[in-house]
Design an enzyme around this catalytic site. Structure first.
Site, short mmCIF file in Angstrom:
data_model
loop_
_atom_site.label_atom_id
_atom_site.label_comp_id
_atom_site.label_asym_id
_atom_site.label_seq_id
_atom_site.Cartn_x
_atom_site.Cartn_y
_atom_site.Cartn_z
CG PHE A 111 -0.37 0.53 2.47
CD1 PHE A 111 0.34 -0.30 3.32
CD2 PHE A 111 -0.52 1.86 2.82
CE1 PHE A 111 0.89 0.20 4.49
CE2 PHE A 111 0.03 2.36 3.98
CZ PHE A 111 0.74 1.53 4.81
CE LYS A 112 5.33 1.38 4.66
NZ LYS A 112 4.74 0.09 5.10
#
Ligand code: PLP
Length: 465
Positions: A111-112
């Site tokens: 998700f980064k």
């Protein structure tokens, strides 16, 4: 939009400066002075928008004055245009009224990417406008480094140096960093552990004289406000796809530094109906201990099957405490100083207020593996260990059967083969944009655990002497 420090003593800044600043000068973290608030009617009118257009509505108030609307719109379209799934953040259903929000469709499969793809573009844009160049130095035990490198590989005004502990990251994680061969990308494999890498970064921020006053050093860790800002969007996106804002939701968030879940808290304050936020931790459970037993106490780091959540303290928790303590910077500075040195109990009424929204739950490695297995047996859906912790916590603390329960899927299972194998399952194949990862050319420099060697290397690469 103006930004203030959680400790009340640093100058108020505009977005542009917050973007380029890490910690505030008083040691605090920057937060918006006021939040934009959206009516239900307004949120409803965004139903059906593609991800990048929704992102525009949510992000625009935070950057107004610093970035022109048309430039922001283009930047967002490009940012999310590199994701592998057209929905950007698709929902997968794993039970009746229970979902995983797949936040791992970006280039590095975690998700980064949502924040770091945008951050690279924002930084480059701002530096270009100012006629400046910057250096990013970061430490990584895995996910952050590759996402930051992917986010900066097309930035003309940034050189990025990522330190990883030599031979202590997985091959897939290393290759996701070292096979990006752009001239401004510099991978250093440090002969030491992750803490040694972090110390190098900290020391470099403390004394930047090796950059001769010619380059600015920028932080891309999760204290950077712009990362949190980008993460608010997917709470709205998920909700709108399941009947929001006319239906309240619950979110379970695999948590390390409290950045991702803090974005959910902000989404709620901005008008999105969220009835429950679950802080899901691994054995590094300081947040669970403070939420459930009102005891804030540092424990030694434990290495778990969910390494991206292996933390001793949770830096962004300070941003929530700032609100809980009525945004009183003086009180907060004192509290943070005590939390650094001793076991601390929070004011019980303030904690009770937080518990109206937040629940917490800690999951050990065995239970993580069991959850991967159980969900696979029930549905054929393979969770990564971080997401599995979120699903377990969701099932253990759920308050309402009628509100949809959404666990944030923070990584693709292929990145964490250990846990998948322990669950007795086969590691999936790499997604097609990465199928040749293991045969691509790599570039990185193995270096001794020595600050002056690292700093001269950086200076040499940047200034070319
Ligand atoms: C970084 C990370 C987390 C933790 O996110 P925070 O914002 O630090 O709470 C969880 N899962 C994965 C896969 C991550 O990379």
């Amino acid at each position: 939009m103006k930004y203030i420090s959680t400790r009340g003593q640093a100058p108020t800044l505009e977005f542009e400066d917050v973007l380029l600043t890490g910690l505030a000068s008083d040691g605090g973290l920057y937060v918006p002075e006021t939040l934009p608030e959206f009516s239900k009617e307004q949120i409803r009118s965004w139903r059906g928008l593609p991800y990048h257009e929704l992102a525009f509505h949510i992000i625009q108030p935070f950057v107004a004055g610093a970035i022109a609307d048309d430039e922001l719109a283009t930047m967002l379209e490009e940012t999310y245009g590199v994701f592998a799934h057209k929905a950007i953040a698709p929902l997968a259903q794993i039970d009746h009224n229970e979902y995983v929000l797949e936040l791992f469709q970006g280039p590095t499969l975690a998700f980064k990417d949502f924040a770091l793809q945008l951050l690279g573009r924002l930084l480059d844009h701002m530096l270009q406008k100012r006629g400046e160049k910057a250096v990013i130095v970061g430490a990584t035990s895995g996910d952050t480094g590759s996402a930051a490198i992917e986010g900066c590989k097309r930035c003309d005004n940034i050189d990025i140096f990522i330190l990883h502990p030599y031979q202590k990251v997985s091959e897939v994680q290393r290759r996701q960093m070292t096979t990006i061969l752009a001239d401004n990308i510099h991978n250093i494999a440090l002969e030491g552990n992750f803490d040694d890498c972090q110390s190098m970064v900290k020391a470099s921020f403390g004394d930047q004289s090796f950059l001769k006053g010619e380059r600015r050093l920028v932080a891309v860790n999760s204290i950077n406000w712009a990362r949190i800002m980008a993460q608010i969007v997917y709470y709205f996106y998920a909700s709108l796809n399941l009947g929001g804002p006319d239906r309240a939701m619950a979110f379970s968030v695999p948590t390390g530094n409290f950045g991702d879940i803090f974005a959910g808290y902000l989404a709620r304050k901005m008008g999105l109906p969220i009835n429950q936020l679950i802080v899901a931790t691994n054995q590094n459970d300081i947040l669970h201990r403070v939420m459930s037993a009102n005891k804030y106490e540092k424990h030694p780091l434990a290495h778990t099957l969910s390494p991206s959540m292996d933390i001793v303290v949770s830096s962004n928790f300070e941003r929530l405490l700032f609100d809980l303590y009525d945004r009183d910077g003086v009180v907060l500075a004192d509290l943070m100083a005590r939390m650094n040195n001793e076991t601390v109990e929070l004011d019980s009424q303030r904690l009770a207020k937080a518990r109206e929204l937040f629940d917490s739950y800690a999951v050990d490695d065995d239970t993580t593996v069991d959850t991967i297995r159980t969900v696979f047996d029930e549905t054929g859906y393979l969770l990564d260990p971080h997401t599995a912790i979120g699903v377990k916590a969701a099932r253990a603390t759920r308050r309402s059967e009628t509100d949809p329960m959404i666990t944030l899927g923070t990584a693709h299972p292929v990145k964490f083969a250990d846990a998948v194998e322990k669950a007795g399952l086969e590691t999936p194949a790499l997604p097609h944009h990465l199928t040749d990862l293991l045969s691509r050319e790599e570039r990185y420099k193995v270096m001794p655990n020595d600050l002056s060697a690292i700093q001269s290397f950086i200076a040499q690469e940047v200034f070319g002497q």
